[in-house]
Design a protein around this motif. Structure first.
Motif, short mmCIF file in Angstrom:
data_model
loop_
_atom_site.label_atom_id
_atom_site.label_comp_id
_atom_site.label_asym_id
_atom_site.label_seq_id
_atom_site.Cartn_x
_atom_site.Cartn_y
_atom_site.Cartn_z
N VAL A 170 0.86 -1.19 0.00
CA VAL A 170 0.00 0.00 0.00
C VAL A 170 0.89 1.24 0.00
O VAL A 170 1.79 1.36 0.84
CB VAL A 170 -0.92 0.01 1.23
N VAL A 171 0.65 2.14 -0.93
CA VAL A 171 1.39 3.41 -0.99
C VAL A 171 0.35 4.53 -1.06
O VAL A 171 -0.32 4.69 -2.08
CB VAL A 171 2.33 3.48 -2.21
N GLY A 172 0.21 5.30 0.02
CA GLY A 172 -0.81 6.34 -0.03
C GLY A 172 -0.88 7.16 1.24
O GLY A 172 -0.25 6.84 2.26
N PRO A 173 -1.68 8.24 1.19
CA PRO A 173 -1.76 9.19 2.30
C PRO A 173 -2.72 8.78 3.40
O PRO A 173 -3.59 7.93 3.20
CB PRO A 173 -2.25 10.47 1.61
N VAL A 174 -2.57 9.44 4.53
CA VAL A 174 -3.45 9.25 5.68
C VAL A 174 -4.03 10.62 6.05
O VAL A 174 -3.28 11.55 6.36
CB VAL A 174 -2.70 8.63 6.87
N GLY A 185 -3.69 2.82 5.05
CA GLY A 185 -3.44 1.48 5.54
C GLY A 185 -4.37 0.46 4.90
O GLY A 185 -4.54 0.42 3.69
N ASN A 186 -5.00 -0.34 5.74
CA ASN A 186 -5.86 -1.42 5.24
C ASN A 186 -7.09 -0.92 4.48
O ASN A 186 -7.73 -1.70 3.77
CB ASN A 186 -6.30 -2.31 6.40
N LYS A 187 -7.40 0.36 4.62
CA LYS A 187 -8.52 0.91 3.86
C LYS A 187 -8.27 0.83 2.35
O LYS A 187 -9.21 0.87 1.56
CB LYS A 187 -8.81 2.34 4.30
N TYR A 188 -7.02 0.71 1.95
CA TYR A 188 -6.74 0.58 0.51
C TYR A 188 -7.20 -0.77 -0.04
O TYR A 188 -7.41 -0.90 -1.25
CB TYR A 188 -5.25 0.81 0.24
N PHE A 189 -7.37 -1.76 0.82
CA PHE A 189 -7.96 -3.03 0.40
C PHE A 189 -9.48 -2.93 0.40
O PHE A 189 -10.15 -3.29 -0.57
CB PHE A 189 -7.53 -4.16 1.36
N PHE A 190 -10.02 -2.48 1.52
CA PHE A 190 -11.48 -2.38 1.71
C PHE A 190 -11.80 -1.00 2.27
O PHE A 190 -11.42 -0.72 3.41
CB PHE A 190 -11.97 -3.47 2.68
N PRO A 191 -12.38 -0.14 1.48
CA PRO A 191 -13.06 -0.35 0.21
C PRO A 191 -12.22 -0.15 -1.04
O PRO A 191 -12.74 -0.28 -2.15
CB PRO A 191 -14.17 0.70 0.25
N GLY A 192 -10.94 0.20 -0.91
CA GLY A 192 -10.15 0.63 -2.05
C GLY A 192 -10.22 -0.25 -3.28
O GLY A 192 -10.43 0.22 -4.40
N VAL A 193 -10.03 -1.57 -3.08
CA VAL A 193 -10.07 -2.49 -4.23
C VAL A 193 -11.06 -3.62 -3.95
O VAL A 193 -10.86 -4.77 -4.33
CB VAL A 193 -8.67 -3.05 -4.57
N ALA A 194 -12.15 -3.28 -3.30
CA ALA A 194 -13.11 -4.27 -2.81
C ALA A 194 -14.31 -4.43 -3.72
O ALA A 194 -14.54 -3.65 -4.64
CB ALA A 194 -13.58 -3.86 -1.41
N GLY A 195 -15.10 -5.47 -3.40
CA GLY A 195 -16.39 -5.67 -4.02
C GLY A 195 -17.46 -4.88 -3.30
O GLY A 195 -17.25 -4.36 -2.19
N GLN A 196 -18.63 -4.80 -3.92
CA GLN A 196 -19.69 -3.93 -3.43
C GLN A 196 -20.18 -4.30 -2.03
O GLN A 196 -20.54 -3.44 -1.23
CB GLN A 196 -20.88 -3.95 -4.40
N GLU A 197 -20.18 -5.61 -1.70
CA GLU A 197 -20.81 -6.05 -0.45
C GLU A 197 -20.15 -5.41 0.77
O GLU A 197 -20.82 -4.86 1.65
CB GLU A 197 -20.76 -7.58 -0.33
N ILE A 198 -18.82 -5.50 0.84
CA ILE A 198 -18.16 -4.97 2.04
C ILE A 198 -18.02 -3.45 1.97
O ILE A 198 -17.94 -2.78 3.00
CB ILE A 198 -16.81 -5.65 2.29
N ILE A 199 -18.04 -2.90 0.76
CA ILE A 199 -18.09 -1.43 0.65
C ILE A 199 -19.40 -0.92 1.25
O ILE A 199 -19.40 0.02 2.05
CB ILE A 199 -17.96 -1.00 -0.82
N ASP A 200 -20.49 -1.57 0.89
CA ASP A 200 -21.78 -1.17 1.45
C ASP A 200 -21.79 -1.31 2.97
O ASP A 200 -22.23 -0.40 3.69
CB ASP A 200 -22.89 -2.04 0.85
N LEU A 201 -21.34 -2.45 3.45
CA LEU A 201 -21.41 -2.72 4.89
C LEU A 201 -20.56 -1.74 5.69
O LEU A 201 -21.00 -1.17 6.69
CB LEU A 201 -20.97 -4.16 5.17
N SER A 202 -19.33 -1.52 5.26
CA SER A 202 -18.43 -0.65 6.01
C SER A 202 -18.91 0.79 6.00
O SER A 202 -18.87 1.49 7.03
CB SER A 202 -17.01 -0.74 5.44
N HIS A 203 -19.42 1.26 4.86
CA HIS A 203 -19.88 2.64 4.80
C HIS A 203 -21.16 2.85 5.61
O HIS A 203 -21.33 3.90 6.25
CB HIS A 203 -20.10 3.06 3.34
N TRP A 204 -22.04 1.87 5.60
CA TRP A 204 -23.27 2.03 6.39
C TRP A 204 -22.97 1.97 7.87
O TRP A 204 -23.60 2.69 8.67
CB TRP A 204 -24.30 0.99 5.98
N LEU A 205 -22.00 1.16 8.26
CA LEU A 205 -21.61 1.15 9.66
C LEU A 205 -21.10 2.53 10.07
O LEU A 205 -21.46 3.05 11.13
CB LEU A 205 -20.53 0.08 9.90
#
Length: 433
Positions: A170-174, A185-205
């Motif tokens: 991961v190379v990016g800003p905070v 950090g790990n946000k570059y995986f989810f939602p950064g390069v994720a599928g819709q399901e966990i993008i929806d879940l994490s954002h609604w949380l």
């Protein structure tokens, strides 16, 4: 659902070893310092003969990517078997070849002239065949991670390029972030390069907690706990080079290298000291001057998120962005539901549960705090006004206030004691002391 985010941050930390760090608050790193740090840290990493997928942000983040990616490429070329740069779009619009070249520092269509042997790709979140499932997080575990706010299982899908490489870097800003507390950090995986399901879940949380509560919260918030859990299912080795930019300049205050949790934690601590400005008293009106890198309201809404905490009850935030001409090209559902407070959706869940939860989350984030009930309707704490290139009927049709951008007098606003003008809005968080 409305428990404050700062009451749920004392979780078991996943950091196993402190990351290597250079710079800090009040410092500005030279290009030579950046290049030397990257070269030194990557020379120690176990990367020889392995394939590496580099996750980078899109153009909506301040980050000197040509400098950083150039240093990474210089340290890895000839050592690794394959090198891919994958743009972590989340669900943003795909970047064109011209945009990619401009962001990463190579002539459009000729990445090999600057980064020989490297491939550059968008995260094609809209293509099912570009994604692969790495497992499921069960409903009971989701309930635990969300402090009881949600109880539903989620399929953890992400771009298959991650699992088809040995190592992900991961190379990016905070920066302070409206969904997770601090980005990176790990946000570059989810939602950064994720599928819709966990993008929806994490954002609604995040929306259930509310943007104003979670934004700029250090530590492992419930949303980051969910993201960390999902990342634990990813089979590739994971490293991170997390940076803290000086917003609007391209310079760096600090950078950290290590595992994705420790590097992020070090950078977030610096970001909390450099990317948050505290005011002594609330303001009645904010004029957020949104820069061109935010090209629709889906992204330009950061001009509201970062100032909401300092606006007085009954106040107004004006998003000034004449260059923005559409709400969200990739999320037309927002035209159907409009912008509303969290309780508008929660208390009418049967009507809205079928809408992508990330769209509902975006709606609540731009509307801000408020209440709704079937007798009194909706009462929002702050008025949100768009002074953009979006037509008036479209703006009012999504439940926002309209102002002709030609009617905005910047000089008068700066002289008005009741108006707080924020240049380059969207990255610096404003809070009350």
């Amino acid at each position: 659902m409305t428990e404050r985010a700062d009451t749920v941050t004392e979780r078991a930390d996943t950091v196993t070893e402190r990351a290597a760090t250079i710079g800090g608050p009040g410092q500005v790193l030279s290009a030579e310092q950046v290049q030397a740090f990257v070269a030194d840290q990557l020379s120690r990493a176990d990367l020889d003969g392995r394939s590496v997928c580099v996750l980078v942000p899109d153009a909506t983040r301040s980050c000197p990517l040509p400098l950083l990616l150039g240093a990474v490429h210089g340290a890895l070329a000839g050592r690794v078997t394959r090198l891919t740069a994958l743009v972590a779009l989340g669900t943003h619009s795909a970047m064109s070849e011209a945009q990619l070249g401009g962001m990463l520092g190579y002539p459009p269509g000729d990445v090999q002239s600057v980064y020989p042997g490297m491939t550059v790709r968008n995260h094609e979140w809209w293509r099912p065949d570009a994604l692969v499932s790495v497992g499921t997080i069960g409903a009971d575990r989701i309930a635990e991670l969300s402090d009881g706010r949600l109880h539903t299982a989620v399929d953890v899908r992400l771009n298959r390029a991650v699992v088809e490489h040995d190592v992900t870097l991961v190379v990016g800003p905070v920066f302070p972030h409206e969904v997770v507390g601090f980005s990176g950090g790990n946000k570059y995986f989810f939602p950064g390069v994720a599928g819709q399901e966990i993008i929806d879940l994490s954002h609604w949380l995040g929306a259930l907690i509310t943007s104003a509560e979670i934004i700029g919260t250090l530590g492992v918030t419930p949303v980051r706990a969910l993201i960390d859990e999902a990342v634990s299912l990813v089979p590739a080795d994971k490293l991170a080079l997390c940076v803290v930019p000086e917003s609007g300049t391209g310079a760096l205050h600090a950078m950290s290298f290590g595992d994705t949790a420790s590097a992020w934690a070090e950078a977030a601590a610096v970001s909390a000291q450099t990317n948050i400005t505290y005011l002594d008293a609330p303001v009645h009106r904010v004029l957020s001057l949104v820069p061109p890198k935010y090209d629709d309201m889906w992204t330009a809404a950061k001009g509201f998120y970062k100032v909401e905490p300092v606006v007085a009850d009954g106040g107004e935030v004006i998003i000034y962005a004449p260059h923005v001409t559409e709400i969200a090209a990739t999320h037309p559902e927002i035209h159907d539901i409009g912008y509303h407070c969290r309780d508008y959706f929660v208390k009418q869940w049967d009507r809205f549960s079928g809408v992508h939860w990330s769209v509902l989350a975006h709606s609540t984030h731009l509307c801000g705090a408020g209440t709704w009930d079937e007798h009194d309707g909706e009462r929002d704490r702050v008025t949100v006004t768009l002074a953009t290139g979006i037509p008036e009927d479209v703006v009012r049709g999504v439940n926002l206030n309209y102002l002709d951008p030609a009617a905005v007098d910047l000089a008068a606003a700066e002289a008005d004691l009741d108006t707080f003008v924020v240049p380059n809005a969207g990255e610096i968080l404003f809070r009350l002391r």
